[in-house]
Design a protein around this motif. Structure first.
Motif, PDB file in Angstrom:
ATOM      1  N   GLY A  26      76.910  41.152 -47.820  1.00 42.33           N
ATOM      2  CA  GLY A  26      76.297  40.670 -46.585  1.00 42.33           C
ATOM      3  C   GLY A  26      77.223  39.755 -45.808  1.00 42.33           C
ATOM      4  O   GLY A  26      77.321  39.849 -44.573  1.00 42.33           O
ATOM      5  N   MET A  27      77.907  38.864 -46.509  1.00 53.12           N
ATOM      6  CA  MET A  27      78.838  37.957 -45.828  1.00 53.12           C
ATOM      7  C   MET A  27      80.004  38.736 -45.218  1.00 53.12           C
ATOM      8  O   MET A  27      80.448  38.431 -44.114  1.00 53.12           O
ATOM      9  CB  MET A  27      79.351  36.899 -46.811  1.00 53.12           C
ATOM     10  N   GLN A  43      74.158  45.858 -34.709  1.00 55.54           N
ATOM     11  CA  GLN A  43      74.007  44.865 -35.768  1.00 55.54           C
ATOM     12  C   GLN A  43      72.665  45.011 -36.460  1.00 55.54           C
ATOM     13  O   GLN A  43      72.583  44.905 -37.685  1.00 55.54           O
ATOM     14  CB  GLN A  43      74.140  43.454 -35.189  1.00 55.54           C
ATOM     15  N   TYR A  44      71.613  45.242 -35.673  1.00 53.06           N
ATOM     16  CA  TYR A  44      70.286  45.405 -36.269  1.00 53.06           C
ATOM     17  C   TYR A  44      70.245  46.617 -37.189  1.00 53.06           C
ATOM     18  O   TYR A  44      69.644  46.564 -38.261  1.00 53.06           O
ATOM     19  CB  TYR A  44      69.213  45.537 -35.183  1.00 53.06           C
ATOM     20  N   ILE A  45      70.886  47.702 -36.789  1.00 54.08           N
ATOM     21  CA  ILE A  45      70.907  48.909 -37.621  1.00 54.08           C
ATOM     22  C   ILE A  45      71.657  48.634 -38.927  1.00 54.08           C
ATOM     23  O   ILE A  45      71.198  49.009 -40.017  1.00 54.08           O
ATOM     24  CB  ILE A  45      71.551  50.093 -36.857  1.00 54.08           C
ATOM     25  N   VAL A  46      72.792  47.964 -38.831  1.00 54.41           N
ATOM     26  CA  VAL A  46      73.577  47.661 -40.029  1.00 54.41           C
ATOM     27  C   VAL A  46      72.783  46.779 -40.986  1.00 54.41           C
ATOM     28  O   VAL A  46      72.723  47.030 -42.194  1.00 54.41           O
ATOM     29  CB  VAL A  46      74.916  46.991 -39.646  1.00 54.41           C
ATOM     30  N   TRP A  47      72.121  45.741 -40.464  1.00 53.94           N
ATOM     31  CA  TRP A  47      71.342  44.844 -41.316  1.00 53.94           C
ATOM     32  C   TRP A  47      70.117  45.549 -41.888  1.00 53.94           C
ATOM     33  O   TRP A  47      69.721  45.272 -43.023  1.00 53.94           O
ATOM     34  CB  TRP A  47      70.931  43.584 -40.564  1.00 53.94           C
ATOM     35  N   LEU A  48      69.533  46.469 -41.128  1.00 52.37           N
ATOM     36  CA  LEU A  48      68.396  47.233 -41.647  1.00 52.37           C
ATOM     37  C   LEU A  48      68.822  48.084 -42.840  1.00 52.37           C
ATOM     38  O   LEU A  48      68.136  48.110 -43.871  1.00 52.37           O
ATOM     39  CB  LEU A  48      67.803  48.121 -40.548  1.00 52.37           C
ATOM     40  N   VAL A  49      69.956  48.741 -42.719  1.00 47.13           N
ATOM     41  CA  VAL A  49      70.460  49.571 -43.815  1.00 47.13           C
ATOM     42  C   VAL A  49      70.769  48.705 -45.043  1.00 47.13           C
ATOM     43  O   VAL A  49      70.424  49.065 -46.179  1.00 47.13           O
ATOM     44  CB  VAL A  49      71.701  50.367 -43.367  1.00 47.13           C
ATOM     45  N   LEU A  50      71.386  47.550 -44.825  1.00 50.20           N
ATOM     46  CA  LEU A  50      71.680  46.655 -45.950  1.00 50.20           C
ATOM     47  C   LEU A  50      70.389  46.163 -46.592  1.00 50.20           C
ATOM     48  O   LEU A  50      70.274  46.127 -47.817  1.00 50.20           O
ATOM     49  CB  LEU A  50      72.516  45.470 -45.474  1.00 50.20           C
ATOM     50  N   PHE A  51      69.405  45.804 -45.784  1.00 50.62           N
ATOM     51  CA  PHE A  51      68.126  45.341 -46.322  1.00 50.62           C
ATOM     52  C   PHE A  51      67.433  46.440 -47.120  1.00 50.62           C
ATOM     53  O   PHE A  51      66.891  46.185 -48.196  1.00 50.62           O
ATOM     54  CB  PHE A  51      67.213  44.864 -45.196  1.00 50.62           C
ATOM     55  N   LEU A  52      67.450  47.669 -46.607  1.00 51.14           N
ATOM     56  CA  LEU A  52      66.812  48.772 -47.329  1.00 51.14           C
ATOM     57  C   LEU A  52      67.504  49.048 -48.658  1.00 51.14           C
ATOM     58  O   LEU A  52      66.847  49.385 -49.648  1.00 51.14           O
ATOM     59  CB  LEU A  52      66.788  50.033 -46.455  1.00 51.14           C
ATOM     60  N   GLY A  53      68.815  48.883 -48.693  1.00 57.50           N
ATOM     61  CA  GLY A  53      69.533  49.036 -49.957  1.00 57.50           C
ATOM     62  C   GLY A  53      69.110  47.979 -50.969  1.00 57.50           C
ATOM     63  O   GLY A  53      68.873  48.279 -52.138  1.00 57.50           O
ATOM     64  N   ALA A  59      63.023  47.309 -55.819  1.00 56.71           N
ATOM     65  CA  ALA A  59      61.924  48.201 -56.204  1.00 56.71           C
ATOM     66  C   ALA A  59      62.253  48.926 -57.504  1.00 56.71           C
ATOM     67  O   ALA A  59      61.390  49.078 -58.378  1.00 56.71           O
ATOM     68  CB  ALA A  59      61.655  49.203 -55.092  1.00 56.71           C
ATOM     69  N   LYS A  60      63.489  49.359 -57.652  1.00 54.57           N
ATOM     70  CA  LYS A  60      63.901  50.023 -58.891  1.00 54.57           C
ATOM     71  C   LYS A  60      63.732  49.089 -60.082  1.00 54.57           C
ATOM     72  O   LYS A  60      63.250  49.497 -61.144  1.00 54.57           O
ATOM     73  CB  LYS A  60      65.350  50.474 -58.794  1.00 54.57           C
TER      74      LYS A  60
END
Length: 73
Positions: A26-27, A43-53, A59-60
């Protein structure tokens, strides 16, 4: 006593390791986005993908613990 809890200690240590890796990723992404002057939408798309990961990893872990305590896994 330590030998009894070795697997739990390893699991907790591994989880902290992955949390640290996600933090450093993230940093690094934050630095690249700022230096590259990426638009806000990107930026929002990149952070969304990182958050979903991260959410998938969490969840796993929750599913794995639930299955192991119920005797499935």
């Amino acid at each position: 006593m330590l030998a009894q809890y070795m697997q739990q200690i390893e699991t907790i240590g591994l989880n902290f390791f992955f949390a640290a890796i996600f933090f450093f990723i993230g940093m690094a992404i934050h630095d690249v986005l700022k230096q590259g002057k990426v638009p806000k939408f990107g930026q929002y798309i990149v952070w969304l993908v990182l958050f979903l990961g991260c959410a998938g990893f969490i969840a796993k872990g929750i599913i794995q613990v639930t299955w192991e305590t119920s005797g499935i896994g």
